[in-house]
Design an enzyme around this catalytic site. Structure first.
Site, PDB file in Angstrom:
ATOM      1  N   GLN A  27     -32.236  19.397 -63.257  1.00 52.46           N
ATOM      2  CA  GLN A  27     -31.198  19.179 -62.261  1.00 52.46           C
ATOM      3  C   GLN A  27     -30.803  20.498 -61.639  1.00 52.46           C
ATOM      4  O   GLN A  27     -30.873  21.545 -62.278  1.00 52.46           O
ATOM      5  CB  GLN A  27     -29.999  18.431 -62.830  1.00 52.46           C
ATOM      6  CG  GLN A  27     -29.275  19.103 -63.959  1.00 52.46           C
ATOM      7  CD  GLN A  27     -28.295  18.161 -64.639  1.00 52.46           C
ATOM      8  OE1 GLN A  27     -28.603  17.014 -64.934  1.00 52.46           O
ATOM      9  NE2 GLN A  27     -27.118  18.658 -64.923  1.00 52.46           N
ATOM     10  N   GLY A  28     -30.412  20.412 -60.372  1.00 50.78           N
ATOM     11  CA  GLY A  28     -30.001  21.586 -59.631  1.00 50.78           C
ATOM     12  C   GLY A  28     -28.797  21.254 -58.775  1.00 50.78           C
ATOM     13  O   GLY A  28     -28.577  20.096 -58.400  1.00 50.78           O
ATOM     14  N   TYR A  29     -28.038  22.279 -58.464  1.00 51.28           N
ATOM     15  CA  TYR A  29     -26.773  22.095 -57.754  1.00 51.28           C
ATOM     16  C   TYR A  29     -26.867  22.616 -56.329  1.00 51.28           C
ATOM     17  O   TYR A  29     -27.322  23.732 -56.086  1.00 51.28           O
ATOM     18  CB  TYR A  29     -25.643  22.781 -58.542  1.00 51.28           C
ATOM     19  CG  TYR A  29     -25.448  22.074 -59.850  1.00 51.28           C
ATOM     20  CD1 TYR A  29     -24.570  21.015 -59.951  1.00 51.28           C
ATOM     21  CD2 TYR A  29     -26.214  22.397 -60.961  1.00 51.28           C
ATOM     22  CE1 TYR A  29     -24.434  20.310 -61.132  1.00 51.28           C
ATOM     23  CE2 TYR A  29     -26.090  21.698 -62.147  1.00 51.28           C
ATOM     24  CZ  TYR A  29     -25.200  20.649 -62.222  1.00 51.28           C
ATOM     25  OH  TYR A  29     -25.082  19.947 -63.391  1.00 51.28           O
ATOM     26  N   LEU A  30     -26.411  21.773 -55.391  1.00 45.80           N
ATOM     27  CA  LEU A  30     -26.434  22.113 -53.975  1.00 45.80           C
ATOM     28  C   LEU A  30     -25.146  22.790 -53.532  1.00 45.80           C
ATOM     29  O   LEU A  30     -25.137  23.499 -52.538  1.00 45.80           O
ATOM     30  CB  LEU A  30     -26.670  20.848 -53.134  1.00 45.80           C
ATOM     31  CG  LEU A  30     -28.042  20.204 -53.327  1.00 45.80           C
ATOM     32  CD1 LEU A  30     -28.047  18.788 -52.776  1.00 45.80           C
ATOM     33  CD2 LEU A  30     -29.118  21.046 -52.670  1.00 45.80           C
TER      34      LEU A  30
END
Length: 155
Positions: A27-30
């Site tokens: 998961q990655g954060y925008l």
């Protein structure tokens, strides 16, 4: 409005993971590090999600939509420097509650966290965790996935 009520704990001892479901998660954060609202991309095995989470610790607004692999890959490069990878084990506790145990890989290894969701705040506050759960880190912002994606392992 969808609300998530959960508590998060370090893991003192791993339980038997045989009867659990395992998923590989990245998961990655925008959103920017100081934004109170999180906008997150998540791949869980071969499914993809866009999730919005509000500020808070134990009680937070959460909205999630499944997206295509193509949509995920379009935005994934924008999460560079704000990512976590983990193995997630989902199982059932003796009291019937569902737990999600995350074993982090990469830069966050050997961290292990477990979360349990509840129907109400009083239920969450009254909860007595099993012995294999460790320290309650629900209110410790250093253990939020977004914070760890940016800052690394809590000191």
């Amino acid at each position: 409005m969808s609300t998530e009520i959960e508590r998060k704990f370090l893991v003192a001892d791993l339980p038997d993971l045989g009867p659990t479901d395992k998923a590989l998660v990245r998961q990655g954060y925008l959103t920017a590090p100081d934004d109170l609202t999180e906008l997150r991309l998540r791949q869980k095995n071969d499914r993809y999600y866009l999730t919005l989470k509000g500020g808070g610790t134990m009680v937070r607004v959460e909205r999630e939509a499944e997206i295509s692999a193509e949509q995920f890959e379009t935005f994934w490069p924008e999460t560079e420097g704000r990512r976590v990878e983990k193995e997630r084990y989902t199982g059932e506790l003796p009291d019937g509650r569902v737990f999600e145990l995350d074993v982090f890989v990469g830069d966050l290894a050997p961290l292990r966290l477990v979360e349990v969701e509840f129907q109400s705040e009083p239920e969450a506050q009254a909860y007595t965790p099993p012995k294999w759960f460790g320290t309650d880190v629900t209110a410790d912002k250093r253990y939020k996935n977004k914070t760890m994606a940016i800052d690394g392992l809590p000191a």
